[in-house]
Design a protein around this motif. Structure first.
Motif, PDB file in Angstrom:
ATOM      1  N   GLN A  59      77.820 -16.251 -88.343  1.00 61.28           N
ATOM      2  CA  GLN A  59      78.117 -14.939 -89.056  1.00 61.28           C
ATOM      3  C   GLN A  59      78.741 -13.485 -88.245  1.00 61.28           C
ATOM      4  O   GLN A  59      78.324 -12.437 -88.415  1.00 61.28           O
ATOM      5  N   GLY A  60      79.404 -13.623 -87.075  1.00 63.92           N
ATOM      6  CA  GLY A  60      79.701 -12.583 -86.174  1.00 63.92           C
ATOM      7  C   GLY A  60      79.296 -12.835 -84.787  1.00 63.92           C
ATOM      8  O   GLY A  60      79.977 -12.155 -84.002  1.00 63.92           O
ATOM      9  N   GLY A  61      78.350 -13.430 -84.587  1.00 64.08           N
ATOM     10  CA  GLY A  61      77.750 -13.500 -83.393  1.00 64.08           C
ATOM     11  C   GLY A  61      78.627 -13.988 -82.266  1.00 64.08           C
ATOM     12  O   GLY A  61      78.737 -13.487 -81.073  1.00 64.08           O
ATOM     13  N   SER A  62      79.514 -15.132 -82.687  1.00 66.77           N
ATOM     14  CA  SER A  62      80.118 -15.854 -81.529  1.00 66.77           C
ATOM     15  C   SER A  62      81.221 -14.907 -81.364  1.00 66.77           C
ATOM     16  O   SER A  62      81.663 -14.681 -80.015  1.00 66.77           O
ATOM     17  N   GLU A  63      81.836 -14.083 -82.297  1.00 66.58           N
ATOM     18  CA  GLU A  63      82.924 -12.978 -81.925  1.00 66.58           C
ATOM     19  C   GLU A  63      82.506 -12.069 -81.443  1.00 66.58           C
ATOM     20  O   GLU A  63      83.039 -11.487 -80.310  1.00 66.58           O
ATOM     21  N   ALA A  64      81.275 -11.499 -81.295  1.00 61.58           N
ATOM     22  CA  ALA A  64      80.896 -10.450 -80.919  1.00 61.58           C
ATOM     23  C   ALA A  64      80.407 -10.819 -79.157  1.00 61.58           C
ATOM     24  O   ALA A  64      80.670 -10.031 -77.896  1.00 61.58           O
ATOM     25  N   ILE A  65      80.072 -12.077 -79.004  1.00 62.14           N
ATOM     26  CA  ILE A  65      79.781 -12.635 -77.362  1.00 62.14           C
ATOM     27  C   ILE A  65      81.197 -12.848 -76.950  1.00 62.14           C
ATOM     28  O   ILE A  65      81.546 -12.412 -75.680  1.00 62.14           O
ATOM     29  N   ALA A  66      82.007 -13.393 -77.580  1.00 63.54           N
ATOM     30  CA  ALA A  66      83.346 -13.493 -77.075  1.00 63.54           C
ATOM     31  C   ALA A  66      84.293 -12.354 -76.607  1.00 63.54           C
ATOM     32  O   ALA A  66      84.775 -12.335 -75.611  1.00 63.54           O
ATOM     33  N   GLN A  67      83.906 -11.277 -77.459  1.00 59.40           N
ATOM     34  CA  GLN A  67      84.392 -10.020 -77.153  1.00 59.40           C
ATOM     35  C   GLN A  67      83.972  -9.528 -75.829  1.00 59.40           C
ATOM     36  O   GLN A  67      84.813  -8.578 -74.931  1.00 59.40           O
ATOM     37  N   TRP A  68      82.508  -9.709 -75.752  1.00 62.31           N
ATOM     38  CA  TRP A  68      82.269  -9.062 -74.378  1.00 62.31           C
ATOM     39  C   TRP A  68      82.637  -9.866 -73.320  1.00 62.31           C
ATOM     40  O   TRP A  68      82.951  -9.581 -72.212  1.00 62.31           O
ATOM     41  N   VAL A  69      82.985 -11.176 -73.408  1.00 56.96           N
ATOM     42  CA  VAL A  69      83.318 -12.025 -72.399  1.00 56.96           C
ATOM     43  C   VAL A  69      84.784 -11.649 -72.036  1.00 56.96           C
ATOM     44  O   VAL A  69      85.326 -11.427 -70.833  1.00 56.96           O
ATOM     45  N   GLU A  70      85.674 -11.553 -73.119  1.00 56.71           N
ATOM     46  CA  GLU A  70      87.059 -10.934 -72.857  1.00 56.71           C
ATOM     47  C   GLU A  70      86.991  -9.449 -72.065  1.00 56.71           C
ATOM     48  O   GLU A  70      87.807  -9.285 -71.326  1.00 56.71           O
ATOM     49  N   ARG A  71      85.939  -8.661 -72.252  1.00 52.27           N
ATOM     50  CA  ARG A  71      86.054  -7.249 -71.415  1.00 52.27           C
ATOM     51  C   ARG A  71      85.234  -7.370 -70.113  1.00 52.27           C
ATOM     52  O   ARG A  71      85.384  -6.619 -69.294  1.00 52.27           O
ATOM     53  N   HIS A  72      84.820  -8.579 -69.879  1.00 48.59           N
ATOM     54  CA  HIS A  72      84.189  -8.886 -68.444  1.00 48.59           C
ATOM     55  C   HIS A  72      84.672 -10.384 -68.128  1.00 48.59           C
ATOM     56  O   HIS A  72      84.002 -11.508 -68.089  1.00 48.59           O
ATOM     57  N   PRO A  73      86.004 -10.662 -67.769  1.00 51.07           N
ATOM     58  CA  PRO A  73      86.716 -11.826 -67.679  1.00 51.07           C
ATOM     59  C   PRO A  73      86.038 -12.594 -66.301  1.00 51.07           C
ATOM     60  O   PRO A  73      86.188 -13.848 -66.075  1.00 51.07           O
ATOM     61  N   ASP A  74      85.240 -11.998 -65.456  1.00 46.64           N
ATOM     62  CA  ASP A  74      84.572 -12.592 -64.371  1.00 46.64           C
ATOM     63  C   ASP A  74      83.132 -12.942 -64.855  1.00 46.64           C
ATOM     64  O   ASP A  74      82.457 -13.074 -63.638  1.00 46.64           O
ATOM     65  N   ALA A  75      82.753 -12.824 -66.107  1.00 49.85           N
ATOM     66  CA  ALA A  75      81.484 -13.297 -66.318  1.00 49.85           C
ATOM     67  C   ALA A  75      80.936 -14.342 -65.926  1.00 49.85           C
ATOM     68  O   ALA A  75      81.673 -15.563 -66.192  1.00 49.85           O
TER      69      ALA A  75
END
Length: 335
Positions: A133-149
């Motif tokens: 229900q949107g958690g996957s997208e929220a996590i993916a957005q964080w990873v996109e903002r931190h490409p070296d995560a």
């Protein structure tokens, strides 16, 4: 992504088009093409323990899973040593502490960090929508903002797995629930840790202790089970997976520092009684040692050494060899 899926400081309300990007990832080869392809080595968040992909970390209530998770998050974010012995590279970490409050997290971090500074590369959140229900997208957005995560920890997985599809079997529902996290892990080549529980009933097979069906462990790339231990260790971390060898690690918990420590040697060295541990250490260093040599080397009573060695052989902790003893799968001992 909807506004309700936004996690302040973690994602953004802007949509993240995962699917078009994912379609560009190659998923089929001819046999000769696959053999000629070169792939990077798996990225380890904690070498030998947590690799890229989905890592299911399970254990009984109050065993210390959250202390372990937060300690690993801090160590990987800051770089240096995890569990006081494993060298880790630094990189951004997202820790979803879904059963905690900000005050409790601050208290725990203060205890773990001591005088060390808190790493700015660790992002903590106490709420997140369910993965479907949107958690996957929220996590993916964080990873996109931190490409070296390097790592994402979801503590606990039950808070984010979401509702099952109507009519789905329990196995299929469990497999699909982990699949949401695996899609992110595979897409970005990042380690995702799902903190979970074990059954009340124990089992000789630690994988069978994971609460739920085999679909959970089947969908995960690695399964780690933290169990309470007897002897000198406070816990044993059982690890198995696709990119990690099946291993057992002995751990000790330091309550005053809120820290788990990886103990030197095998788990067996720390989960058996002192007498057996002393004999095991001596035989490992002196393969083929006879009872008299073990007595002299350990200072134990001769009768106790003979009796204990015999029992250890019956329990497959030692192997009899030409009048002496060897450690199974070590020192040339076959087990």
């Amino acid at each position: 992504m909807s506004e309700s899926s936004y996690i302040p400081g973690v994602g953004s309300p802007d949509p993240l088009p995962l699917q078009p990007t994912q379609q560009r990832i190659r998923t089929a080869w001819t046999a000769d093409e696959l053999m000629a392809a070169q792939f990077p080595e798996p990225r380890w968040a904690v070498p030998g323990i947590i690799s890229e992909g989905v890592n299911l970390l399970a254990g009984p209530p109050k065993v210390g899973k959250s202390w372990l998770s937060l300690g690993l998050a801090l160590s990987v974010a800051a770089g240096g040593q995890a569990l006081e012995r494993v060298q880790v590279d630094s990189g951004p970490v997202l820790y979803l502490a879904l059963e905690d409050t900000a005050r409790r997290l601050q208290t725990r971090m203060r205890k773990i960090l001591g005088t060390a500074p808190a790493p700015s590369t660790l992002t903590l959140a106490t709420s997140c929508p369910a993965l479907p229900q949107g958690g996957s997208e929220a996590i993916a957005q964080w990873v996109e903002r931190h490409p070296d995560a390097r790592m994402v920890i979801i503590d606990v997985f039950a808070k984010m797995r979401g509702l099952s599809m109507p009519g789905a079997s329990a196995y299929d529902a469990d497999y699909a629930a982990v699949g949401h996290a695996k899609r992110i892990a595979d897409h970005y080549g990042i380690a995702i840790v799902l903190v979970h529980h074990v059954r009340k009933a124990g089992s000789d097979d630690f994988l069978a202790e994971v609460s739920g069906t085999n679909g959970l462990a089947g969908a995960a790339d690695a399964t780690l089970v933290l169990k309470r231990a007897r002897g000198q260790a406070d816990g044993v971390l059982h690890v198995t997976g696709r990119d990690v060898d099946e291993t057992e690690y002995a751990l000790r918990f330091h309550p005053e520092a809120g820290a788990w420590q990886l103990l030197e040697g095998t788990a067996a060295d720390h989960t058996i009684g002192d007498t057996r541990a002393a004999i095991l250490r001596f035989v490992r260093a002196n393969p083929g040692a006879r009872p008299k040599q073990i007595t002299e080397g350990t200072g134990l009573e001769p009768a106790l050494v003979r009796q204990t060695c015999s029992r250890m052989a019956n329990d497959a902790q030692l192997l009899r060899r030409a009048g002496g003893y060897a450690v199974p799968n070590e020192n040339g001992g076959q087990g």
